[in-house]
Design a protein around this motif. Structure first.
Motif, mmCIF file in Angstrom:
data_model
loop_
_atom_site.group_PDB
_atom_site.id
_atom_site.type_symbol
_atom_site.label_atom_id
_atom_site.label_comp_id
_atom_site.label_asym_id
_atom_site.label_seq_id
_atom_site.Cartn_x
_atom_site.Cartn_y
_atom_site.Cartn_z
ATOM 1 N N GLN A 119 2.307 14.036 -13.566
ATOM 2 C CA GLN A 119 1.260 14.671 -14.284
ATOM 3 C C GLN A 119 1.042 16.181 -14.168
ATOM 4 O O GLN A 119 0.614 17.006 -15.200
ATOM 5 C CB GLN A 119 -0.274 13.819 -14.234
ATOM 6 C CG GLN A 119 -0.035 12.444 -14.770
ATOM 7 C CD GLN A 119 -1.746 11.815 -14.078
ATOM 8 O OE1 GLN A 119 -2.025 12.158 -13.114
ATOM 9 N NE2 GLN A 119 -2.047 10.827 -14.860
ATOM 10 N N GLN B 275 2.152 1.682 -3.392
ATOM 11 C CA GLN B 275 1.361 2.244 -4.226
ATOM 12 C C GLN B 275 0.971 3.433 -4.133
ATOM 13 O O GLN B 275 0.748 4.251 -4.972
ATOM 14 C CB GLN B 275 -0.021 1.244 -4.093
ATOM 15 C CG GLN B 275 -1.011 1.472 -5.088
ATOM 16 C CD GLN B 275 -0.824 1.233 -6.454
ATOM 17 O OE1 GLN B 275 -0.224 0.099 -6.802
ATOM 18 N NE2 GLN B 275 -0.618 2.097 -7.400
ATOM 19 N N GLN B 276 0.868 3.997 -2.631
ATOM 20 C CA GLN B 276 0.781 5.487 -2.557
ATOM 21 C C GLN B 276 1.761 6.251 -3.161
ATOM 22 O O GLN B 276 1.576 7.421 -3.723
ATOM 23 C CB GLN B 276 0.638 5.869 -1.079
ATOM 24 C CG GLN B 276 -0.760 5.215 -0.422
ATOM 25 C CD GLN B 276 -1.007 5.321 1.024
ATOM 26 O OE1 GLN B 276 0.272 5.426 1.670
ATOM 27 N NE2 GLN B 276 -1.954 5.084 1.778
ATOM 28 N N ARG B 277 2.896 5.800 -2.831
ATOM 29 C CA ARG B 277 4.130 6.594 -3.309
ATOM 30 C C ARG B 277 3.980 6.866 -4.757
ATOM 31 O O ARG B 277 4.498 7.800 -5.647
ATOM 32 C CB ARG B 277 5.582 6.033 -3.086
ATOM 33 C CG ARG B 277 5.663 6.272 -1.720
ATOM 34 C CD ARG B 277 7.377 6.196 -1.174
ATOM 35 N NE ARG B 277 7.744 4.801 -1.736
ATOM 36 C CZ ARG B 277 7.933 3.629 -0.763
ATOM 37 N NH1 ARG B 277 7.426 3.832 0.375
ATOM 38 N NH2 ARG B 277 8.409 2.671 -1.277
ATOM 39 N N LEU B 278 3.626 5.478 -5.603
ATOM 40 C CA LEU B 278 3.715 5.524 -7.089
ATOM 41 C C LEU B 278 2.556 6.383 -7.492
ATOM 42 O O LEU B 278 2.829 7.434 -8.442
ATOM 43 C CB LEU B 278 3.213 4.190 -7.543
ATOM 44 C CG LEU B 278 4.695 3.204 -7.777
ATOM 45 C CD1 LEU B 278 4.061 1.901 -8.103
ATOM 46 C CD2 LEU B 278 5.209 3.712 -8.930
ATOM 47 N N ASN B 279 1.440 6.514 -6.715
ATOM 48 C CA ASN B 279 0.268 7.339 -7.290
ATOM 49 C C ASN B 279 0.807 8.790 -7.029
ATOM 50 O O ASN B 279 0.357 9.372 -7.846
ATOM 51 C CB ASN B 279 -0.849 7.175 -6.208
ATOM 52 C CG ASN B 279 -1.487 5.726 -6.412
ATOM 53 O OD1 ASN B 279 -1.555 5.241 -7.678
ATOM 54 N ND2 ASN B 279 -2.310 5.344 -5.950
ATOM 55 N N LYS B 280 1.414 9.044 -5.925
ATOM 56 C CA LYS B 280 2.000 10.397 -5.749
ATOM 57 C C LYS B 280 2.926 10.943 -6.632
ATOM 58 O O LYS B 280 2.650 12.013 -7.300
ATOM 59 C CB LYS B 280 2.670 10.363 -4.377
ATOM 60 C CG LYS B 280 3.234 12.005 -3.990
ATOM 61 C CD LYS B 280 2.056 12.707 -3.619
ATOM 62 C CE LYS B 280 2.803 14.027 -2.787
ATOM 63 N NZ LYS B 280 3.002 14.959 -3.836
ATOM 64 N N GLN B 281 3.801 9.879 -7.109
ATOM 65 C CA GLN B 281 4.648 10.421 -8.242
ATOM 66 C C GLN B 281 4.061 10.560 -9.422
ATOM 67 O O GLN B 281 4.485 11.405 -10.286
ATOM 68 C CB GLN B 281 5.939 9.274 -8.516
ATOM 69 C CG GLN B 281 6.936 8.911 -7.391
ATOM 70 C CD GLN B 281 7.937 7.846 -7.286
ATOM 71 O OE1 GLN B 281 7.688 7.091 -8.401
ATOM 72 N NE2 GLN B 281 8.839 7.794 -6.719
ATOM 73 N N ILE B 282 3.101 9.666 -9.811
ATOM 74 C CA ILE B 282 2.302 10.025 -11.041
ATOM 75 C C ILE B 282 1.657 11.184 -11.070
ATOM 76 O O ILE B 282 1.506 11.861 -12.161
ATOM 77 C CB ILE B 282 1.453 8.682 -11.174
ATOM 78 C CG1 ILE B 282 2.130 7.477 -11.478
ATOM 79 C CG2 ILE B 282 0.169 8.935 -12.136
ATOM 80 C CD1 ILE B 282 1.263 6.001 -11.379
ATOM 81 N N GLN B 283 1.046 11.277 -10.061
ATOM 82 C CA GLN B 283 0.344 12.664 -9.944
ATOM 83 C C GLN B 283 1.073 13.932 -10.030
ATOM 84 O O GLN B 283 0.995 14.859 -10.836
ATOM 85 C CB GLN B 283 -0.579 12.664 -8.603
ATOM 86 C CG GLN B 283 -1.643 13.895 -8.270
ATOM 87 C CD GLN B 283 -2.078 13.916 -6.970
ATOM 88 O OE1 GLN B 283 -1.918 12.895 -5.949
ATOM 89 N NE2 GLN B 283 -3.012 14.818 -6.601
ATOM 90 N N GLN C 218 0.875 -1.060 0.090
ATOM 91 C CA GLN C 218 0.130 -0.057 0.185
ATOM 92 C C GLN C 218 0.851 1.268 -0.031
ATOM 93 O O GLN C 218 0.612 2.247 -0.698
ATOM 94 C CB GLN C 218 -1.013 0.168 1.146
ATOM 95 C CG GLN C 218 -2.023 -1.003 1.100
ATOM 96 C CD GLN C 218 -2.979 -0.931 2.588
ATOM 97 O OE1 GLN C 218 -2.730 -0.354 3.354
ATOM 98 N NE2 GLN C 218 -3.874 -1.912 2.540
#
Length: 176
Positions: free
Chosen positions: A102, A91-99, A88
């Motif tokens: 972007q 996943q949160q770090r990846l989502n943050k990096q993606i955001q 998790q």
């Protein structure tokens, strides 16, 4: 008669001895049987004690195995929870990096769009200015050309007029 009596006595004595022997044998058998029974009882008691000890040892081993099994299960559960938590977090770090990426790309896109719009606007203004300058030069050239042509026309008209006058004078002279 006497012999018969002696013989009867001997037979009775023999029977008695025989019965005595049988009774002694029987007593001996019973005594041995009791000893055997006692020995069997002792053997059975010892066997029962060994079995109880074995059962106790097996129960202890079973309990120890169950405890190890429980510890292993707990370790597995703890590891699964830790891995799930790590998953998790990743996943949160990846989502943050993606955001973040972007947002950065969107910002860069807007900046590039603004620069492009500015370049387009600057180019349009420059082209408009150049167009006006060219138009002004063309207008000046047209005006200069018209003035020159008008002057040439006037000059030609003047010369034509001069020629007409000279011709009129020459015709008058010729008539005279």
């Amino acid at each position: 008669r006497y012999q018969r009596r002696v013989r009867e006595k001997q037979e009775i004595k023999q029977k008695f001895e025989e019965e005595k022997r049988e009774l002694r044998d029987q007593l001996e058998k019973e005594r041995k049987g009791k000893e055997n029974e006692e020995r069997v009882r002792e053997e059975l008691k010892k066997e029962k004690e060994r079995r109880e000890k074995d059962v106790k040892l097996l129960n202890e081993e079973k309990q120890e195995i169950q405890q190890r099994f429980n510890r292993l299960n707990q370790e597995i559960q703890d590891t699964q929870q830790r891995l799930e938590k790590e998953k998790q977090e990743i996943q949160q770090r990846l989502n943050k990096q993606i955001q973040d990426t972007q947002q950065r790309l969107e910002k860069e896109k807007q900046e590039i769009q603004q620069r492009l719009n500015k370049q387009i606007q600057d180019t349009q203004q420059r082209l408009e200015k150049e167009k006006q300058e060219i138009q002004q030069r063309l207008n000046k050239q047209i005006q200069d050309t018209q003035q020159r042509l008008n002057k040439e026309k006037q000059d030609l008209q003047q010369r034509l007029d001069d020629c007409e006058r000279v011709r009129g004078i020459l015709e008058r002279k010729k008539k005279k």
